[in-house]
Design a protein around this motif. Structure first.
Motif, mmCIF file in Angstrom:
data_model
loop_
_atom_site.group_PDB
_atom_site.id
_atom_site.type_symbol
_atom_site.label_atom_id
_atom_site.label_comp_id
_atom_site.label_asym_id
_atom_site.label_seq_id
_atom_site.Cartn_x
_atom_site.Cartn_y
_atom_site.Cartn_z
ATOM 1 N N GLY A 109 0.815 -1.214 0.000
ATOM 2 C CA GLY A 109 0.000 0.000 0.000
ATOM 3 C C GLY A 109 0.843 1.257 0.000
ATOM 4 O O GLY A 109 0.562 2.212 -0.730
ATOM 5 N N GLY A 110 1.902 1.267 0.805
ATOM 6 C CA GLY A 110 2.798 2.420 0.843
ATOM 7 C C GLY A 110 3.527 2.634 -0.470
ATOM 8 O O GLY A 110 3.742 3.768 -0.895
ATOM 9 N N THR A 111 3.900 1.538 -1.139
ATOM 10 C CA THR A 111 4.581 1.641 -2.428
ATOM 11 C C THR A 111 3.657 2.210 -3.495
ATOM 12 O O THR A 111 4.038 3.109 -4.249
ATOM 13 C CB THR A 111 5.117 0.258 -2.866
ATOM 14 N N VAL A 112 2.439 1.699 -3.553
ATOM 15 C CA VAL A 112 1.464 2.201 -4.527
ATOM 16 C C VAL A 112 1.184 3.678 -4.268
ATOM 17 O O VAL A 112 1.224 4.514 -5.179
ATOM 18 C CB VAL A 112 0.153 1.379 -4.488
ATOM 19 N N LEU A 113 0.906 4.009 -3.025
ATOM 20 C CA LEU A 113 0.575 5.387 -2.675
ATOM 21 C C LEU A 113 1.763 6.324 -2.896
ATOM 22 O O LEU A 113 1.604 7.422 -3.442
ATOM 23 C CB LEU A 113 0.104 5.435 -1.225
ATOM 24 N N GLY A 114 2.942 5.890 -2.495
ATOM 25 C CA GLY A 114 4.132 6.700 -2.735
ATOM 26 C C GLY A 114 4.390 6.917 -4.221
ATOM 27 O O GLY A 114 4.759 8.013 -4.645
ATOM 28 N N GLY A 115 4.176 5.874 -5.029
ATOM 29 C CA GLY A 115 4.348 5.992 -6.475
ATOM 30 C C GLY A 115 3.378 6.983 -7.094
ATOM 31 O O GLY A 115 3.742 7.773 -7.970
ATOM 32 N N VAL A 116 2.137 6.945 -6.636
ATOM 33 C CA VAL A 116 1.130 7.894 -7.126
ATOM 34 C C VAL A 116 1.568 9.322 -6.818
ATOM 35 O O VAL A 116 1.515 10.208 -7.678
ATOM 36 C CB VAL A 116 -0.256 7.600 -6.495
ATOM 37 N N HIS A 117 2.024 9.546 -5.598
ATOM 38 C CA HIS A 117 2.415 10.901 -5.215
ATOM 39 C C HIS A 117 3.708 11.343 -5.903
ATOM 40 O O HIS A 117 3.848 12.522 -6.235
ATOM 41 C CB HIS A 117 2.524 11.022 -3.695
ATOM 42 N N LEU A 118 4.630 10.429 -6.139
ATOM 43 C CA LEU A 118 5.836 10.774 -6.901
ATOM 44 C C LEU A 118 5.467 11.173 -8.333
ATOM 45 O O LEU A 118 5.965 12.163 -8.862
ATOM 46 C CB LEU A 118 6.819 9.605 -6.925
ATOM 47 N N PHE A 119 4.587 10.400 -8.940
ATOM 48 C CA PHE A 119 4.147 10.728 -10.298
ATOM 49 C C PHE A 119 3.460 12.084 -10.305
ATOM 50 O O PHE A 119 3.728 12.931 -11.156
ATOM 51 C CB PHE A 119 3.194 9.646 -10.839
ATOM 52 N N ASN A 120 2.556 12.294 -9.355
ATOM 53 C CA ASN A 120 1.826 13.557 -9.280
ATOM 54 C C ASN A 120 2.774 14.722 -9.029
ATOM 55 O O ASN A 120 2.595 15.809 -9.574
ATOM 56 C CB ASN A 120 0.762 13.482 -8.187
#
Length: 137
Positions: A109-120
């Motif tokens: 969950g942290g990886t998915v969420l962190g990836g979304v925020h990095l992309f954003n």
């Protein structure tokens, strides 16, 4: 719907990425440290830690992804991925389906969420609403 300034949402994305990093440290490093320091041996199993991460992650993610700065399709995908990542974090905090999967769910969950925020953070400047200024020669 109100629009948040892009600089504010970028800061929230940065906070969310830092929170994901703190989550990794908690899940992966703290058990190793606890093995060497018996006084910490049970500190990483307290449920309030996971709920604290979730309580910070939910509003941070909602505010950071509230106003789409990419195309409608990209914004929708980012929001769905963020909801998936948050769902995994909530399931881990609940200890569902089992306590043994808690770390896997939290890291995922942290990886998915962190990836979304990095992309954003890096790609969310396309529709910032800020005019480009050209220097007069």
């Amino acid at each position: 719907m109100f629009a948040l300034p892009r600089t504010f949402t970028r800061r929230l994305d940065g906070v969310a990425v830092a929170l994901s990093g703190a989550c990794y440290v908690h899940c992966l490093l703290l058990p190793i440290v606890a093995a060497f320091l018996p006084v910490l041996s049970d500190s990483h199993h307290h449920g309030w830690v996971h709920w604290t991460f979730v309580a910070i992650a939910i509003p941070t993610s909602i505010l950071a992804l509230l106003h789409g700065h990419q195309s409608v399709g990209v914004t929708l995908v980012l929001r769905l991925l963020a909801a998936f990542g948050l769902s995994l974090l909530i399931l881990a905090a609940l200890g569902w389906p089992s306590h043994e999967l808690e770390t896997v769910l939290t890291i995922s969950g942290g990886t998915v969420l962190g990836g979304v925020h990095l992309f954003n953070y890096f790609h969310g400047r396309k529709k910032s609403g800020c005019p480009t200024h050209k220097r007069a020669i």
